[in-house]
Design a protein around this motif. Structure first.
Motif, PDB file in Angstrom:
ATOM      1  N   ARG A 196       0.808  -1.222   0.000  1.00  0.00           N
ATOM      2  CA  ARG A 196       0.000   0.000   0.000  1.00  0.00           C
ATOM      3  C   ARG A 196       0.838   1.267   0.000  1.00  0.00           C
ATOM      4  O   ARG A 196       0.337   2.346  -0.364  1.00  0.00           O
ATOM      5  N   GLU A 197       2.077   1.169   0.431  1.00  0.00           N
ATOM      6  CA  GLU A 197       2.951   2.342   0.499  1.00  0.00           C
ATOM      7  C   GLU A 197       4.290   2.026  -0.146  1.00  0.00           C
ATOM      8  O   GLU A 197       4.622   0.854  -0.388  1.00  0.00           O
ATOM      9  N   ALA A 198       5.072   3.087  -0.416  1.00  0.00           N
ATOM     10  CA  ALA A 198       6.376   2.902  -1.051  1.00  0.00           C
ATOM     11  C   ALA A 198       7.277   2.008  -0.211  1.00  0.00           C
ATOM     12  O   ALA A 198       8.019   1.172  -0.748  1.00  0.00           O
ATOM     13  N   ASP A 199       7.229   2.159   1.121  1.00  0.00           N
ATOM     14  CA  ASP A 199       8.088   1.345   1.977  1.00  0.00           C
ATOM     15  C   ASP A 199       7.662  -0.123   1.999  1.00  0.00           C
ATOM     16  O   ASP A 199       8.487  -1.004   2.252  1.00  0.00           O
ATOM     17  N   ASP A 200       6.374  -0.391   1.737  1.00  0.00           N
ATOM     18  CA  ASP A 200       5.944  -1.788   1.609  1.00  0.00           C
ATOM     19  C   ASP A 200       6.614  -2.421   0.398  1.00  0.00           C
ATOM     20  O   ASP A 200       7.086  -3.561   0.450  1.00  0.00           O
ATOM     21  N   ALA A 201       6.654  -1.681  -0.717  1.00  0.00           N
ATOM     22  CA  ALA A 201       7.293  -2.191  -1.933  1.00  0.00           C
ATOM     23  C   ALA A 201       8.785  -2.370  -1.728  1.00  0.00           C
ATOM     24  O   ALA A 201       9.377  -3.340  -2.223  1.00  0.00           O
ATOM     25  N   LEU A 202       9.402  -1.455  -0.992  1.00  0.00           N
ATOM     26  CA  LEU A 202      10.838  -1.571  -0.718  1.00  0.00           C
ATOM     27  C   LEU A 202      11.118  -2.790   0.154  1.00  0.00           C
ATOM     28  O   LEU A 202      12.066  -3.539  -0.101  1.00  0.00           O
ATOM     29  N   ALA A 203      10.297  -3.010   1.175  1.00  0.00           N
ATOM     30  CA  ALA A 203      10.482  -4.180   2.039  1.00  0.00           C
ATOM     31  C   ALA A 203      10.331  -5.462   1.238  1.00  0.00           C
ATOM     32  O   ALA A 203      11.097  -6.418   1.408  1.00  0.00           O
ATOM     33  N   TYR A 204       9.361  -5.497   0.331  1.00  0.00           N
ATOM     34  CA  TYR A 204       9.169  -6.667  -0.517  1.00  0.00           C
ATOM     35  C   TYR A 204      10.382  -6.879  -1.421  1.00  0.00           C
ATOM     36  O   TYR A 204      10.878  -8.003  -1.568  1.00  0.00           O
ATOM     37  N   ALA A 205      10.870  -5.783  -2.017  1.00  0.00           N
ATOM     38  CA  ALA A 205      12.029  -5.893  -2.910  1.00  0.00           C
ATOM     39  C   ALA A 205      13.251  -6.411  -2.165  1.00  0.00           C
ATOM     40  O   ALA A 205      14.005  -7.236  -2.687  1.00  0.00           O
ATOM     41  N   LEU A 206      13.450  -5.940  -0.956  1.00  0.00           N
ATOM     42  CA  LEU A 206      14.611  -6.377  -0.180  1.00  0.00           C
ATOM     43  C   LEU A 206      14.496  -7.853   0.189  1.00  0.00           C
ATOM     44  O   LEU A 206      15.475  -8.605   0.085  1.00  0.00           O
ATOM     45  N   ALA A 207      13.300  -8.273   0.596  1.00  0.00           N
ATOM     46  CA  ALA A 207      13.136  -9.636   1.107  1.00  0.00           C
ATOM     47  C   ALA A 207      12.901 -10.666   0.012  1.00  0.00           C
ATOM     48  O   ALA A 207      13.373 -11.802   0.109  1.00  0.00           O
ATOM     49  N   ARG A 208      12.183 -10.285  -1.066  1.00  0.00           N
ATOM     50  CA  ARG A 208      11.751 -11.279  -2.049  1.00  0.00           C
ATOM     51  C   ARG A 208      12.397 -11.140  -3.426  1.00  0.00           C
ATOM     52  O   ARG A 208      12.499 -12.131  -4.160  1.00  0.00           O
ATOM     53  N   LEU A 209      12.819  -9.943  -3.797  1.00  0.00           N
ATOM     54  CA  LEU A 209      13.382  -9.776  -5.141  1.00  0.00           C
ATOM     55  C   LEU A 209      14.576 -10.699  -5.395  1.00  0.00           C
ATOM     56  O   LEU A 209      14.672 -11.293  -6.475  1.00  0.00           O
ATOM     57  N   PRO A 210      15.523 -10.872  -4.455  1.00  0.00           N
ATOM     58  CA  PRO A 210      16.664 -11.761  -4.746  1.00  0.00           C
ATOM     59  C   PRO A 210      16.247 -13.185  -5.076  1.00  0.00           C
ATOM     60  O   PRO A 210      16.791 -13.806  -6.000  1.00  0.00           O
TER      61      PRO A 210
END
Length: 324
Positions: free
Chosen positions: A47-61
């Motif tokens: 819902r927020e930019a920091d939610d997307a950042l947290a997802y990118a940090l944890a799941r993108l790799p």
């Protein structure tokens, strides 16, 4: 083998993390993970930019590593395939696009389709100093279930970790739309769980009925022989950065990402392997036990030490490898 993020992407994530509370990100990661496990989709989680950042940090790799492994297999099954256009459907932070460009550097046109503006925005920020196709990617906000009439056509269509967020009764229509947009190769990647495999098995049935050629992991286009509590999945190892470990509350410097996948192609683009290793080979003093998927079904094959050439070849095989 461990699959690591490209240096440019690692640097981009590091820039995004500057001045951001690691504790806050870890809390967001825990909340989003719990929400996904509870069956919520990205619309109710990011819902927020920091939610997307947290997802990118944890799941993108992990998503990147799984996609990189799948695309490596695609290149092996279709060595003459040289896509110029990519549609990354349900793109999220665009992990599949980064992985595709590593495999096929000649890609020139990238399109990102996602319903989440937060995901599209962070994907663009992460690509701000990347190669031109990533920087210039066409960002399209749209729901995969809304129909693919306006989707761009592409040589390569990738849909990774997205079918899980679509209601079961609508998944077949989405896969049909993805196939309609594909002029070469369609890559579907899902979590390596029984549910993820079940989604791909259903997609496989629909794609074969539509005339697709299955390149991998299946060595045939007959009814899937995986029955009962068994399911077709593989795993890839990836390193965890310090921030990655903090976000996930983990201590081990690596993780193993289980994934399931399907590669479907327009006829004549490539060829499936004669057989596929379905589980980690078991080596003992007498020889090596292999679990294979073959055109005859699931097969247990023993390669004894006395078969020196065969044993030497079997020793080089790993879980998920093709037998050519």
């Amino acid at each position: 083998m461990s699959v690591e993020l490209p240096a440019t992407l690692r640097a981009a994530i590091a820039r995004e993390l500057e001045g951001v509370s690691r504790k806050g990100l870890a809390e967001r990661t825990a909340r989003t993970s719990a929400a996904y496990r509870a069956g919520k989709g990205s619309a109710g989680v990011i819902r927020e930019a920091d939610d997307a950042l947290a997802y990118a940090l944890a799941r993108l790799p992990a998503t990147y590593a799984a996609c990189a492994s799948v695309f490596e297999e695609a290149a092996a099954r279709a060595p003459g395939f040289a896509p110029r256009r990519l549609l990354d459907a349900g793109a999220g932070p665009a992990a599949a696009s980064w992985a595709a460009l590593e495999t096929w550097p000649q890609l020139a046109e990238l399109s990102w389709l996602d319903a989440s503006p937060q995901f599209l925005e962070i994907a663009a920020r992460l690509a701000a100093e990347a190669a031109e196709p990533l920087r210039a990617a066409d960002r399209r906000r749209g729901d995969l279930t809304a129909g693919g009439a306006d989707w761009p056509r592409a040589d390569l269509v990738a849909c990774s970790y997205a079918l899980a967020e679509i209601a079961p009764e609508r998944q077949a229509a989405v896969v049909a739309d993805l196939w309609a947009a594909c002029e070469g190769l369609l890559a579907l990647v899902e979590p390596g769980t029984p549910a993820g495999f079940a989604r791909l098995r259903k997609a496989r049935e629909g794609l074969i009925a539509a005339g697709a050629q299955i390149l991998a992991p299946c060595p045939h286009e007959m009814v899937c022989p995986m029955v009962g509590e068994d399911w077709c999945h593989f795993a890839v190892r990836l390193p965890r950065s310090r921030d990655h470990r903090l976000a996930k509350g983990a201590e081990v410097p690596y993780e193993d990402e289980p994934y399931a996948y399907l590669l479907a192609a327009r006829p004549g683009l490539g060829a499936a392997a004669p057989a596929r290793v379905l589980a980690p080979p078991r080596a003992g003093k007498p020889g090596i036990d292999l679990k294979l998927c073959t055109p005859e079904g699931v097969e247990a094959r023993f390669v004894g030490r006395r078969d020196k050439a065969g044993h030497a070849a079997a020793r080089r095989l790993g879980w998920g490898d093709a037998l050519d």
